[in-house]
Design a protein around this motif. Sequence first.
Motif, short mmCIF file in Angstrom:
data_model
loop_
_atom_site.label_atom_id
_atom_site.label_comp_id
_atom_site.label_asym_id
_atom_site.label_seq_id
_atom_site.Cartn_x
_atom_site.Cartn_y
_atom_site.Cartn_z
N GLU A 1 45.48 45.42 35.45
CA GLU A 1 44.02 46.11 36.16
C GLU A 1 43.06 45.14 36.25
OE1 GLU A 1 43.30 50.07 33.84
OE2 GLU A 1 44.60 49.05 32.54
N LEU A 2 43.07 44.01 35.32
CA LEU A 2 41.88 43.00 35.43
C LEU A 2 42.26 42.31 36.65
CD1 LEU A 2 41.56 42.17 31.70
CD2 LEU A 2 39.79 43.17 33.15
N LEU A 3 43.39 41.97 36.82
CA LEU A 3 43.83 41.35 37.90
C LEU A 3 43.64 41.93 39.34
CD1 LEU A 3 46.92 39.29 36.51
CD2 LEU A 3 44.68 38.29 37.10
N GLU A 4 43.95 43.05 39.28
CA GLU A 4 43.65 43.90 40.53
C GLU A 4 42.20 43.71 40.81
OE1 GLU A 4 44.26 46.67 43.54
OE2 GLU A 4 45.65 45.31 42.51
N ASN A 5 41.45 43.94 40.02
CA ASN A 5 40.10 44.13 40.06
C ASN A 5 39.47 42.79 40.68
OD1 ASN A 5 38.98 46.69 39.55
ND2 ASN A 5 38.36 46.01 37.48
N PHE A 6 39.82 41.60 39.94
CA PHE A 6 39.37 40.27 40.39
C PHE A 6 40.04 39.55 41.78
CE2 PHE A 6 39.53 35.62 40.65
CZ PHE A 6 38.13 35.31 40.09
N ILE A 7 41.14 40.03 42.08
CA ILE A 7 42.04 39.30 43.24
C ILE A 7 41.66 40.50 44.37
CG2 ILE A 7 44.21 39.05 44.32
CD1 ILE A 7 44.95 38.06 41.29
N ASN A 8 42.01 41.73 44.39
CA ASN A 8 41.99 42.56 45.42
C ASN A 8 40.70 43.49 45.71
OD1 ASN A 8 44.48 42.08 46.06
ND2 ASN A 8 45.29 43.64 44.45
N LEU A 9 40.12 43.73 44.49
CA LEU A 9 38.55 44.26 44.92
C LEU A 9 37.48 43.38 44.91
CD1 LEU A 9 39.19 47.33 42.40
CD2 LEU A 9 39.83 47.35 44.93
N GLY A 10 37.47 42.30 44.15
CA GLY A 10 36.43 41.59 44.19
C GLY A 10 36.47 40.72 45.32
N LYS A 11 37.42 40.39 45.92
CA LYS A 11 37.48 39.50 47.14
C LYS A 11 36.76 40.33 48.45
CE LYS A 11 38.70 35.96 45.07
NZ LYS A 11 37.85 35.08 44.62
N ASP A 12 37.22 41.53 48.51
CA ASP A 12 37.01 42.61 49.55
C ASP A 12 35.41 43.27 49.33
OD1 ASP A 12 39.32 41.76 50.77
OD2 ASP A 12 40.33 43.34 49.99
N PHE A 13 34.66 42.99 48.24
CA PHE A 13 33.61 43.25 47.89
C PHE A 13 33.50 45.00 48.02
CE2 PHE A 13 32.78 39.29 50.02
CZ PHE A 13 31.89 38.76 48.98
N LYS A 14 34.67 45.50 47.21
CA LYS A 14 34.89 46.87 47.13
C LYS A 14 34.37 47.24 45.67
CE LYS A 14 38.84 47.36 49.97
NZ LYS A 14 40.34 47.45 49.95
N SER A 15 34.15 48.30 45.27
CA SER A 15 33.90 48.90 43.88
C SER A 15 34.97 48.58 42.99
CB SER A 15 33.60 50.26 43.87
OG SER A 15 32.81 50.79 44.74
N TRP A 16 34.60 48.10 41.85
CA TRP A 16 35.67 47.71 40.80
C TRP A 16 36.14 49.08 40.05
CZ3 TRP A 16 36.44 42.91 40.92
CH2 TRP A 16 35.34 42.10 41.06
N ASN A 17 37.27 48.98 39.61
CA ASN A 17 37.95 50.12 38.92
C ASN A 17 37.56 49.87 37.62
OD1 ASN A 17 39.44 50.94 40.98
ND2 ASN A 17 41.12 49.60 40.62
N LYS A 18 36.84 50.80 36.72
CA LYS A 18 36.36 50.85 35.36
C LYS A 18 37.84 50.79 34.64
CE LYS A 18 32.07 51.66 35.63
NZ LYS A 18 31.04 51.02 34.86
N ILE A 19 37.78 50.22 33.41
CA ILE A 19 38.95 49.95 32.80
C ILE A 19 38.72 50.52 31.26
CG2 ILE A 19 40.65 48.20 31.60
CD1 ILE A 19 40.04 46.59 34.06
N GLU A 20 39.68 51.23 30.62
CA GLU A 20 39.61 52.01 29.68
C GLU A 20 39.15 50.77 28.24
OE1 GLU A 20 39.81 55.24 28.39
OE2 GLU A 20 39.90 55.50 30.75
N PRO A 21 38.18 51.28 27.58
CA PRO A 21 37.90 50.48 26.37
C PRO A 21 38.71 50.37 25.48
CG PRO A 21 36.75 52.41 26.31
CD PRO A 21 37.57 52.80 27.60
N LEU A 22 38.92 49.42 24.45
CA LEU A 22 39.66 49.25 23.18
C LEU A 22 39.39 50.36 22.37
CD1 LEU A 22 42.12 47.58 22.23
CD2 LEU A 22 40.33 46.14 21.35
N ALA A 23 40.19 51.19 21.92
CA ALA A 23 39.65 52.12 20.97
C ALA A 23 39.77 51.83 19.56
CB ALA A 23 40.78 53.53 21.07
#
Length: 87
Positions: free
Chosen positions: A65-87
């Motif tokens: 999920e982190l890589l998806e945010n960084f590589i695909n969303l961040g480069k296209d200036f799209k909104s980030w996906n929120k990622i679940e916290p550590l419980a």
Amino acid sequence: MPEISRFLGMIIKMFFDDHNPPHFHVEFQEYRAIINIKTADIIEGYLPPKQLKSIQLWTSIHEEELLENFINLGKDFKSWNKIEPLA
């Protein structure tokens, strides 16, 4: 810098169109660190050992999920996906 998660007093953020290697930023109290997504190591800054272990565990669980945010969303200036916290 958009917030993508928050847990155990830590705030996790990413910049749009940021430099390689893929990474995210962590803020905890007065501490700041940049974490490599693939290795979960600190690239720059400092976190106390307890918080670093939590971040490393969280990174290993959410690496894709982190890589998806960084590589695909961040480069296209799209909104980030929120990622679940550590419980």
